[in-house]
Design a protein around this motif. Structure first.
Motif, PDB file in Angstrom:
ATOM      1  N   GLY A  51       6.024  -1.936  -5.970  1.00 19.73           N
ATOM      2  CA  GLY A  51       5.018  -2.435  -5.052  1.00 19.73           C
ATOM      3  C   GLY A  51       4.603  -1.323  -4.112  1.00 19.73           C
ATOM      4  O   GLY A  51       5.447  -0.648  -3.523  1.00 19.73           O
ATOM      5  N   VAL A  52       3.305  -1.120  -3.970  1.00 21.51           N
ATOM      6  CA  VAL A  52       2.779  -0.022  -3.158  1.00 21.51           C
ATOM      7  C   VAL A  52       1.725  -0.556  -2.201  1.00 21.51           C
ATOM      8  O   VAL A  52       0.889  -1.374  -2.585  1.00 21.51           O
ATOM      9  CB  VAL A  52       2.143   1.083  -4.037  1.00 21.51           C
ATOM     10  N   VAL A  53       1.779  -0.103  -0.967  1.00 18.89           N
ATOM     11  CA  VAL A  53       0.733  -0.375   0.013  1.00 18.89           C
ATOM     12  C   VAL A  53       0.303   0.966   0.591  1.00 18.89           C
ATOM     13  O   VAL A  53       1.143   1.762   1.020  1.00 18.89           O
ATOM     14  CB  VAL A  53       1.223  -1.308   1.136  1.00 18.89           C
ATOM     15  N   PRO A  81       1.686   3.549   4.813  1.00 17.75           N
ATOM     16  CA  PRO A  81       2.082   3.679   3.408  1.00 17.75           C
ATOM     17  C   PRO A  81       3.478   3.114   3.160  1.00 17.75           C
ATOM     18  O   PRO A  81       4.407   3.342   3.939  1.00 17.75           O
ATOM     19  CB  PRO A  81       2.044   5.196   3.166  1.00 17.75           C
ATOM     20  N   GLN A  82       3.617   2.369   2.060  1.00 15.26           N
ATOM     21  CA  GLN A  82       4.904   1.801   1.677  1.00 15.26           C
ATOM     22  C   GLN A  82       5.057   1.868   0.167  1.00 15.26           C
ATOM     23  O   GLN A  82       4.077   1.771  -0.570  1.00 15.26           O
ATOM     24  CB  GLN A  82       5.008   0.334   2.103  1.00 15.26           C
ATOM     25  N   LEU A  83       6.287   2.006  -0.283  1.00 15.29           N
ATOM     26  CA  LEU A  83       6.597   2.005  -1.707  1.00 15.29           C
ATOM     27  C   LEU A  83       7.986   1.416  -1.901  1.00 15.29           C
ATOM     28  O   LEU A  83       8.954   1.904  -1.318  1.00 15.29           O
ATOM     29  CB  LEU A  83       6.546   3.429  -2.279  1.00 15.29           C
ATOM     30  N   LEU A  94       7.861  -5.230   0.913  1.00 18.60           N
ATOM     31  CA  LEU A  94       6.658  -4.680   1.520  1.00 18.60           C
ATOM     32  C   LEU A  94       6.361  -5.444   2.800  1.00 18.60           C
ATOM     33  O   LEU A  94       6.293  -6.671   2.803  1.00 18.60           O
ATOM     34  CB  LEU A  94       5.470  -4.794   0.563  1.00 18.60           C
ATOM     35  N   THR A  95       6.172  -4.718   3.885  1.00 14.91           N
ATOM     36  CA  THR A  95       5.848  -5.335   5.162  1.00 14.91           C
ATOM     37  C   THR A  95       4.372  -5.697   5.188  1.00 14.91           C
ATOM     38  O   THR A  95       3.506  -4.856   4.927  1.00 14.91           O
ATOM     39  CB  THR A  95       6.166  -4.379   6.322  1.00 14.91           C
ATOM     40  N   THR A 120       5.496 -13.923  -5.394  1.00 16.00           N
ATOM     41  CA  THR A 120       6.459 -13.323  -4.464  1.00 16.00           C
ATOM     42  C   THR A 120       5.776 -12.717  -3.237  1.00 16.00           C
ATOM     43  O   THR A 120       6.096 -13.056  -2.100  1.00 16.00           O
ATOM     44  CB  THR A 120       7.293 -12.237  -5.171  1.00 16.00           C
ATOM     45  N   LEU A 121       4.828 -11.815  -3.466  1.00 21.80           N
ATOM     46  CA  LEU A 121       4.194 -11.132  -2.339  1.00 21.80           C
ATOM     47  C   LEU A 121       3.382 -12.092  -1.469  1.00 21.80           C
ATOM     48  O   LEU A 121       3.529 -12.101  -0.239  1.00 21.80           O
ATOM     49  CB  LEU A 121       3.294 -10.009  -2.848  1.00 21.80           C
TER      50      LEU A 121
END
Length: 285
Positions: free
Chosen positions: A150-152, A157-159, A168-169, A192-193
């Motif tokens: 999961g990437v934002v 930026p999050q991974l 993921l926040t 889920t997300l």
């Protein structure tokens, strides 16, 4: 818009559609000039939203058209969001275009609204991902069959590796989720997300043609969480102080005019709060 597949369907009957411009290999310069002139005559002002990754020849064509027409009624708004995020942003600007805002405020609002779009994707591999930092350990995990990530890309930026403890926040305010499916068969985004982010609804769209190249793989599900409706967007934009461009006279928010490119004077820059400060959607209860 610079691509037809970046024009999302409207969410209500009031939201207008958008015109998809054609790239240089599909349209002569004379035809591009005629089309842009017609748009100006029909609507008064033209706001062109385009990705930061737009081909050099296409970007040069846009600037050439504006220069030849010698027009201060054309705004070229560049966005670093992923393709689906840009499509969502453009739809929000379309919603604002029928509100009580001037063209200068609508164009400048793109920079503000981009901060409230949580754009990302579920990927089967991050070996070719260069949009967020990827360490060697995560690269190695991409070779494990069945791995998903999961990437934002923003606002922070999050991974994370799907299936692990990391999450993921998401946004701290109410949003809806728009998603577009690539060649990855997975319901993680919806099952889920979306519940973990407590989104108010999910809408599916067609995957933009540029998305596989942007994310480095065609095995993906792209998503973007965004402010839910035009009333919230209107309130957010209205809360930001408006200024008048010293050069062309357009009304704007932020520190630069999107139509002529002129910055505010240093004195005005000190007086105007940074975009986003004091303009926050209400947090979740």
């Amino acid at each position: 818009m610079t691509r037809a597949d970046l024009v999302l369907p409207p969410t209500d009957q009031q939201t207008p559609t958008a015109v998809a411009l054609r790239p240089p290999d599909e349209q002569s310069l004379d035809d591009a000039l005629a089309e842009m002139h017609l748009l100006q005559e029909q609507f008064g002002y033209v706001v062109v939203v385009h990705p930061a990754t737009l081909e050099t020849a296409y970007a040069r064509r846009l600037h050439t058209v504006r220069a030849i027409l010698e027009s201060d009624r054309i705004a070229l708004v560049e966005s670093a969001l992923p393709p689906l995020g840009i499509a969502v942003l453009a739809r929000q600007l379309r919603q604002l275009s029928v509100c009580d805002f001037s063209a200068g405020v609508v164009a400048a609002a793109a920079r503000l609204l981009a901060h409230y779009i949580h754009a990302g994707a579920l990927l089967a591999s991050v070996t070719r991902l260069d949009r967020v930092p990827v360490d060697l350990k995560t690269h190695a995990r991409s070779w494990v069959p069945g791995s998903q990530f999961g990437v934002v890309t923003g606002p922070t930026p999050q991974l994370v590796r799907v299936g692990g403890d990391a999450r993921l926040t998401g946004p701290e305010y109410a949003t809806r989720l728009t998603l577009a499916r690539g060649q990855l068969q997975s319901d993680w985004v919806t099952e889920t997300l979306a519940p973990s982010w407590r989104v108010g609804g999910v809408q599916e769209a067609a995957l933009p043609a540029d998305s596989p190249g942007w994310w480095g793989t065609s095995r993906l599900v792209e998503f973007a969480a965004h402010l839910p409706d035009v009333s919230v967007i209107h309130q957010l934009v209205s809360s930001v102080r408006r200024e008048r461009c010293n050069w062309c006279g357009m009304e704007l928010i932020g520190d630069r005019c999107c139509f002529c490119g002129a910055p505010l004077t240093p004195r005005e820059n000190r007086a105007v709060a940074a975009i986003g400060d004091g303009a926050r959607p209400a947090r979740r209860p």
